[in-house]
Design a protein around this motif. Structure first.
Motif, PDB file in Angstrom:
ATOM      1  N   LYS A 137       0.853  -1.194   0.000  1.00 49.65           N
ATOM      2  CA  LYS A 137       0.000   0.000   0.000  1.00 49.65           C
ATOM      3  C   LYS A 137       0.891   1.247   0.000  1.00 49.65           C
ATOM      4  CE  LYS A 137      -3.838  -2.295   0.110  1.00 49.65           C
ATOM      5  NZ  LYS A 137      -4.022  -2.907  -1.194  1.00 49.65           N
ATOM      6  N   PRO A 138       0.463   2.316  -0.688  1.00 49.88           N
ATOM      7  CA  PRO A 138       1.277   3.531  -0.710  1.00 49.88           C
ATOM      8  C   PRO A 138       1.532   4.040   0.715  1.00 49.88           C
ATOM      9  CG  PRO A 138      -0.555   3.686  -2.251  1.00 49.88           C
ATOM     10  CD  PRO A 138      -0.789   2.457  -1.442  1.00 49.88           C
ATOM     11  N   ASP A 139       2.775   4.405   1.001  1.00 55.17           N
ATOM     12  CA  ASP A 139       3.113   4.831   2.365  1.00 55.17           C
ATOM     13  C   ASP A 139       3.141   6.354   2.483  1.00 55.17           C
ATOM     14  OD1 ASP A 139       5.287   5.408   0.845  1.00 55.17           O
ATOM     15  OD2 ASP A 139       6.759   4.338   2.072  1.00 55.17           O
ATOM     16  N   ARG A 140       2.665   7.034   1.471  1.00 55.05           N
ATOM     17  CA  ARG A 140       2.682   8.505   1.521  1.00 55.05           C
ATOM     18  C   ARG A 140       1.569   9.062   0.646  1.00 55.05           C
ATOM     19  NH1 ARG A 140       7.184  11.063   0.303  1.00 55.05           N
ATOM     20  NH2 ARG A 140       8.649   9.327   0.435  1.00 55.05           N
ATOM     21  N   LEU A 141       1.265  10.347   0.864  1.00 55.00           N
ATOM     22  CA  LEU A 141       0.392  11.068  -0.050  1.00 55.00           C
ATOM     23  C   LEU A 141       1.278  11.608  -1.169  1.00 55.00           C
ATOM     24  CD1 LEU A 141      -1.733  12.994   2.585  1.00 55.00           C
ATOM     25  CD2 LEU A 141      -2.498  11.078   1.158  1.00 55.00           C
ATOM     26  N   ARG A 142       0.641  12.155  -2.174  1.00 55.81           N
ATOM     27  CA  ARG A 142       1.437  12.678  -3.278  1.00 55.81           C
ATOM     28  C   ARG A 142       2.314  13.842  -2.810  1.00 55.81           C
ATOM     29  NH1 ARG A 142      -1.148  15.420  -8.547  1.00 55.81           N
ATOM     30  NH2 ARG A 142      -2.200  13.443  -8.814  1.00 55.81           N
ATOM     31  N   ASP A 143       3.561  13.823  -3.239  1.00 51.31           N
ATOM     32  CA  ASP A 143       4.522  14.852  -2.884  1.00 51.31           C
ATOM     33  C   ASP A 143       4.046  16.213  -3.402  1.00 51.31           C
ATOM     34  OD1 ASP A 143       7.257  14.828  -1.684  1.00 51.31           O
ATOM     35  OD2 ASP A 143       7.739  15.906  -3.522  1.00 51.31           O
ATOM     36  N   GLU A 144       4.264  17.258  -2.617  1.00 51.75           N
ATOM     37  CA  GLU A 144       3.831  18.605  -3.033  1.00 51.75           C
ATOM     38  C   GLU A 144       4.481  19.005  -4.357  1.00 51.75           C
ATOM     39  OE1 GLU A 144       4.339  21.621  -0.039  1.00 51.75           O
ATOM     40  OE2 GLU A 144       3.157  20.481   1.407  1.00 51.75           O
ATOM     41  N   GLU A 145       5.731  18.623  -4.505  1.00 51.72           N
ATOM     42  CA  GLU A 145       6.462  18.963  -5.729  1.00 51.72           C
ATOM     43  C   GLU A 145       5.767  18.378  -6.962  1.00 51.72           C
ATOM     44  OE1 GLU A 145      11.074  18.910  -6.605  1.00 51.72           O
ATOM     45  OE2 GLU A 145      10.245  16.896  -6.756  1.00 51.72           O
ATOM     46  N   ILE A 146       5.260  17.141  -6.825  1.00 48.18           N
ATOM     47  CA  ILE A 146       4.559  16.487  -7.948  1.00 48.18           C
ATOM     48  C   ILE A 146       3.297  17.278  -8.284  1.00 48.18           C
ATOM     49  CG2 ILE A 146       3.327  14.386  -8.661  1.00 48.18           C
ATOM     50  CD1 ILE A 146       6.168  13.670  -8.526  1.00 48.18           C
ATOM     51  N   THR A 147       2.568  17.704  -7.259  1.00 48.15           N
ATOM     52  CA  THR A 147       1.341  18.494  -7.482  1.00 48.15           C
ATOM     53  C   THR A 147       1.667  19.772  -8.246  1.00 48.15           C
ATOM     54  OG1 THR A 147       0.510  17.608  -5.401  1.00 48.15           O
ATOM     55  CG2 THR A 147      -0.686  19.460  -6.321  1.00 48.15           C
ATOM     56  N   GLU A 148       2.749  20.443  -7.847  1.00 55.81           N
ATOM     57  CA  GLU A 148       3.165  21.685  -8.532  1.00 55.81           C
ATOM     58  C   GLU A 148       3.521  21.402  -9.992  1.00 55.81           C
ATOM     59  OE1 GLU A 148       6.395  23.505  -6.355  1.00 55.81           O
ATOM     60  OE2 GLU A 148       5.203  23.471  -4.503  1.00 55.81           O
ATOM     61  N   LEU A 149       4.256  20.310 -10.223  1.00 51.93           N
ATOM     62  CA  LEU A 149       4.650  19.961 -11.595  1.00 51.93           C
ATOM     63  C   LEU A 149       3.434  19.608 -12.453  1.00 51.93           C
ATOM     64  CD1 LEU A 149       7.843  17.903 -10.717  1.00 51.93           C
ATOM     65  CD2 LEU A 149       7.832  19.890 -12.220  1.00 51.93           C
ATOM     66  N   GLU A 150       2.453  18.941 -11.838  1.00 54.06           N
ATOM     67  CA  GLU A 150       1.199  18.604 -12.549  1.00 54.06           C
ATOM     68  C   GLU A 150       0.514  19.896 -13.018  1.00 54.06           C
ATOM     69  OE1 GLU A 150      -0.639  15.759 -13.095  1.00 54.06           O
ATOM     70  OE2 GLU A 150       0.244  14.212 -11.837  1.00 54.06           O
ATOM     71  N   GLU A 151       0.423  20.867 -12.095  1.00 51.10           N
ATOM     72  CA  GLU A 151      -0.231  22.141 -12.427  1.00 51.10           C
ATOM     73  C   GLU A 151       0.524  22.858 -13.541  1.00 51.10           C
ATOM     74  OE1 GLU A 151      -3.210  23.125 -11.366  1.00 51.10           O
ATOM     75  OE2 GLU A 151      -3.211  21.178 -10.328  1.00 51.10           O
ATOM     76  N   CYS A 152       1.847  22.834 -13.416  1.00 51.25           N
ATOM     77  CA  CYS A 152       2.704  23.478 -14.417  1.00 51.25           C
ATOM     78  C   CYS A 152       2.482  22.837 -15.785  1.00 51.25           C
ATOM     79  CB  CYS A 152       4.156  23.330 -13.974  1.00 51.25           C
ATOM     80  SG  CYS A 152       5.354  23.752 -15.231  1.00 51.25           S
ATOM     81  N   LEU A 153       2.396  21.495 -15.812  1.00 49.39           N
ATOM     82  CA  LEU A 153       2.207  20.765 -17.069  1.00 49.39           C
ATOM     83  C   LEU A 153       0.846  21.085 -17.681  1.00 49.39           C
ATOM     84  CD1 LEU A 153       3.282  18.676 -19.080  1.00 49.39           C
ATOM     85  CD2 LEU A 153       2.354  16.885 -17.631  1.00 49.39           C
ATOM     86  N   LYS A 154      -0.199  21.143 -16.819  1.00 47.84           N
ATOM     87  CA  LYS A 154      -1.554  21.459 -17.323  1.00 47.84           C
ATOM     88  C   LYS A 154      -1.576  22.831 -17.971  1.00 47.84           C
ATOM     89  CE  LYS A 154      -4.264  18.643 -14.157  1.00 47.84           C
ATOM     90  NZ  LYS A 154      -4.841  18.696 -12.813  1.00 47.84           N
ATOM     91  N   SER A 155      -1.001  23.821 -17.293  1.00 52.44           N
ATOM     92  CA  SER A 155      -1.027  25.184 -17.841  1.00 52.44           C
ATOM     93  C   SER A 155      -0.183  25.262 -19.112  1.00 52.44           C
ATOM     94  CB  SER A 155      -0.545  26.193 -16.808  1.00 52.44           C
ATOM     95  OG  SER A 155       0.795  25.934 -16.460  1.00 52.44           O
ATOM     96  N   LEU A 156       0.903  24.476 -19.153  1.00 49.88           N
ATOM     97  CA  LEU A 156       1.763  24.455 -20.338  1.00 49.88           C
ATOM     98  C   LEU A 156       1.010  23.893 -21.542  1.00 49.88           C
ATOM     99  CD1 LEU A 156       4.753  24.769 -21.388  1.00 49.88           C
ATOM    100  CD2 LEU A 156       5.004  22.349 -20.888  1.00 49.88           C
ATOM    101  N   ILE A 157       0.246  22.811 -21.313  1.00 47.69           N
ATOM    102  CA  ILE A 157      -0.513  22.182 -22.401  1.00 47.69           C
ATOM    103  C   ILE A 157      -1.573  23.153 -22.938  1.00 47.69           C
ATOM    104  CG2 ILE A 157      -2.208  20.365 -22.916  1.00 47.69           C
ATOM    105  CD1 ILE A 157      -0.532  18.520 -21.087  1.00 47.69           C
TER     106      ILE A 157
END
Length: 307
Positions: A141-161
């Protein structure tokens, strides 16, 4: 099963990535603030390709552990995990990630080695037993929530697209694989290729998936060099790994060179799907000095006296 009728299927695994090219060190690229978004984008697109959905698998964290880049993955549906495992086993994920990294980092090639682990289990040793792999991933089972850095990169990628699609409709082609299911046999004009354009003899050509017309021209004109082209394609295509090419030569010996070449390219198209692109075939032809055939496939032979 209906959502909420039982506990959701959740599992976790670690994907270890290493470039076999000394000049490309993935952890160093990911640690660079300039290159990190490019590496993340390639990871995101390749994982989306592997499950057929942008939400098929979630990245929780990316660890830099020289020489490896380690991606912690979370699966929320068994069928997505199964698709990912098939894609991993057949080399599709590797091929896709190599293509996306090549495009994102603007380099000629990114040869990769991959390893998949769940807990203490090395899943590479049991890939043929899909159910056992699923069991190992489900146990972890995952031992963590999603890293904040990943969330920021996701947002950056969405706005880039969104930004790219407003400024340049061609850029959307690079992102269509995010929401499109994989095609069993690519259709003509499909925009699902991992590369939008490629260069041949100093000229840019739109990349596209191979068509039945390309298939027939190749088989007709490649002649005795079909094996050499096959060996060039085999570097990034597991379906053509030894001894497949020699077996095709024996199996279709009586039918002759056309059929041998036709069957070779058929294997490539069937295993690579939408990633069986004209750019990859042209590169293999160039490598073997088959410039005339490459020109024929790109429609450059309408004028025989090309300067």
């Amino acid at each position: 099963k209906m959502a909420g009728s039982s506990a959701p299927w959740i599992g976790s695994a670690y994907l270890f990535l290493q470039s076999t090219c000394k000049t490309i060190v993935l952890p160093s690229l990911y640690e660079s603030s300039q290159k990190k978004p490019s590496v993340f984008k390639a990871l995101k697109l390749a994982l989306a390709d592997s499950t057929g959905s942008v939400n098929g698998v979630d990245m929780l964290k990316v660890h830099c552990s020289h020489p490896h880049l380690i991606v912690q993955l979370k699966f929320c549906k068994q069928e997505n995990c199964r698709r990912f495992l098939q894609s991993y086993r057949e080399g599709v994920l590797q091929e896709s990630l190599q293509n996306h990294l090549q495009l994102s980092l603007a380099v000629t090639t990114v040869p990769l080695e991959m390893e998949l682990k769940a807990g203490n289990e090395h899943l590479d040793n049991m890939l043929k037993d899909e159910d056992r792999c699923l069991e190992c991933i489900y146990r972890e089972k995952p031992d963590r929530l999603r890293d904040e850095e990943i969330t920021e990169l996701e947002e950056c990628l969405k706005s880039l697209i969104v930004h790219q699609s407003i400024n340049n409709n061609m850029a959307v082609k690079d992102c269509t694989s995010l929401n499109s299911p994989p095609l069993p046999y690519p259709s003509q004009g499909s925009s699902l290729s991992p590369q939008v354009t490629f260069i041949f003899q100093g000229q840019a050509f739109a990349n596209r998936t191979l068509t039945p017309d390309d298939h027939q021209k190749f088989a007709k004109l490649v002649s005795k060099k079909w094996k050499q082209v096959g060996r060039s394609l085999q570097k990034n295509c597991r379906a053509l790994r030894d001894p497949v090419i020699d077996n095709l030569a024996l199996e279709y010996d009586r039918e002759g060179l056309y059929e041998q070449a036709y069957q070779l390219l058929l294997r490539f198209i069937q295993s690579e799907g939408k990633k069986a692109t004209i750019a990859r075939l042209i590169a293999a032809l160039e490598e073997n000095g088959l410039i005339s055939l490459a020109e024929e496939l790109l429609g450059l032979h309408s004028n025989e006296d090309c300067s």
